[in-house]
Design an enzyme around this catalytic site. Structure first.
Site, PDB file in Angstrom:
ATOM      1  CB  SER A  56      38.507  -6.145 -26.441  1.00  0.00           C
ATOM      2  OG  SER A  56      39.493  -7.126 -26.651  1.00  0.00           O
ATOM      3  CE  LYS A  59      42.432  -5.813 -24.630  1.00  0.00           C
ATOM      4  NZ  LYS A  59      41.658  -7.002 -25.012  1.00  0.00           N
ATOM      5  CE1 TYR A 166      43.245  -3.992 -27.739  1.00  0.00           C
ATOM      6  CE2 TYR A 166      42.662  -5.736 -29.284  1.00  0.00           C
ATOM      7  CZ  TYR A 166      42.355  -4.952 -28.188  1.00  0.00           C
ATOM      8  OH  TYR A 166      41.152  -5.120 -27.550  1.00  0.00           O
TER       9      TYR A 166
END
Length: 380
Positions: A56, A59, A166
């Site tokens: 992540s 991201k 999330y």
């Protein structure tokens, strides 16, 4: 003072709080700390150039890619997702269950680019949402980590713009970049971010970096680390900007320094100063971060942040000073195998602390993180 931080990190490895660790920190102009401790893989000690599955941490790169297009006037934060990707209209809100049959309805709100970037689109991961986990189980739907385009088609857990949740929103944001720009997301990131910044060890595939790639460990019921196989899908149908990248501490720190330096580094400008200010401002439109309660305890602990924490276009955003640590306005996030970072523009400091371990944000790791952060601020 750097020797004190060395001691903190070496002690964490010795105590079994982390299997190994690589940590670096910098201001806009130079690196101010670097250290690597413990075995990154069988017979290979951790080094500054150790390669990580950053999951992540991908991201923020996806959000910067979208911000490049916003900066150029090719996209807006308020653009409806379905205007660019009509398949978004296929998604429905999971309203409840009739036994094992999901009850789905049409969303009441049109999702925007901003909703995707701030994790308020309604999409949520199965690791922190039991309804999403149940949905995947009973419908045998394709999971996001499959690398298949069908894996994007998660139902929404809430209407867009109503709650932090999330999930795979940035995977959709990456698809928007592809559609607007015309290049595949890996080619876009290479040309617009990695090459200008000299991030030569950041890639969507681990090809050519296998001899530097760290092993992933998971803590067992006895508290010891054992091997665990997890990686982004190789050669996928869709590169998911929520999870797809491999990188190193120096490369990712370079990316953070670009943000710290208001969009430029080493003579190469990625974003205008105005775009960076917009990108790092609170973009949640009155919502705040909500604690993420684990639905998969072997893989992740609960994720909590101080009350009032928000999200910018690319990062979780601190809205209050942390004693002996980051200041209000700091930006941060992490990857599931415990690769973490923050950017504190007030203190002119960016930092990473990275390993490859599960569960995510378990307390032994977080002790190490806190001690490292406080050690850095004590150096200032």
């Amino acid at each position: 003072m750097s020797k004190k931080i060395d001691g903190i990190l070496q002690s964490a490895v010795d105590a079994g709080d982390v299997p190994f660790v690589v940590a670096m920190a910098a201001n806009a102009s130079s690196v101010v700390y670097s250290g690597a401790f413990g075995p990154a893989s069988q017979g290979r000690v951790a080094q500054e150039n150790t390669v990580f599955r950053i999951f992540s941490m991908t991201k923020s790169v996806g959000s910067v890619a979208a911000m490049v297009l916003i900066d150029r006037g090719a996209l807006s934060m308020d653009t409806p997702v379905a205007d660019i990707l009509p398949e978004w209209n296929d998604l429905r809100v999971l309203e409840g269950w009739d036994g094992n049959t999901p009850m789905l309805r049409t969303p009441k709100v049109a999702a925007t680019v901003r909703h995707l970037a701030t994790h308020t689109s309604g999409l949520e991961y199965e690791f922190w949402n039991t309804d999403m986990a149940k949905f995947l189980e009973v419908t045998e739907a394709t999971p996001i980590l499959s690398g298949l385009k069908a894996g994007l088609k998660y139902p929404l857990m809430t209407d867009p713009g109503t709650r932090w949740g999330y999930g795979p929103s940035i995977d959709w944001l990456g698809q928007i970049v592809e559609k607007v720009d015309g290049r595949r997301i890996d080619a876009f990131c290479q040309a617009e971010i990695f090459d200008p910044l000299g991030m030569s060890s950041t890639a969507f595939e681990s090809d050519g970096m296998e001899d530097r790639l760290a092993d992933v460990s998971i803590r067992d019921e006895n508290g010891s680390f054992g091997p665990f196989e997890i990686a982004p899908p190789a050669k996928p149908e869709v590169y998911g900007m929520g999870h797809a990248l491999y990188s190193t501490a120096p490369d990712y720190l370079t990316f953070l320094r670009m943000v710290l330096n208001k969009g430029a580094l080493n003579g190469n400008r990625i974003l205008s100063e105005g775009a960076v200010a917009q990108m790092t401002a609170d973009q949640m439109q009155g919502l705040t971060f909500q604690d993420m309660v684990t639905a998969a305890p072997p893989l992740t602990a609960d994720v909590a942040m101080p009350e009032g924490t928000t999200h910018s276009f690319a990062f979780v955003r601190a809205e209050a000073d942390v004693p002996h640590a980051r200041r209000a306005g700091s930006q941060s996030w992490a990857g599931v195998c415990n690769t973490h970072y923050w950017i504190d523009s007030t203190s002119e400091l960016a930092a990473v602390i990275m390993t490859q371990s599960l569960p995510f944000v378990e307390e032994p790791y977080m002790r190490t993180y806190r001690a490292y952060e406080e050690g850095l601020y004590a150096m200032a």
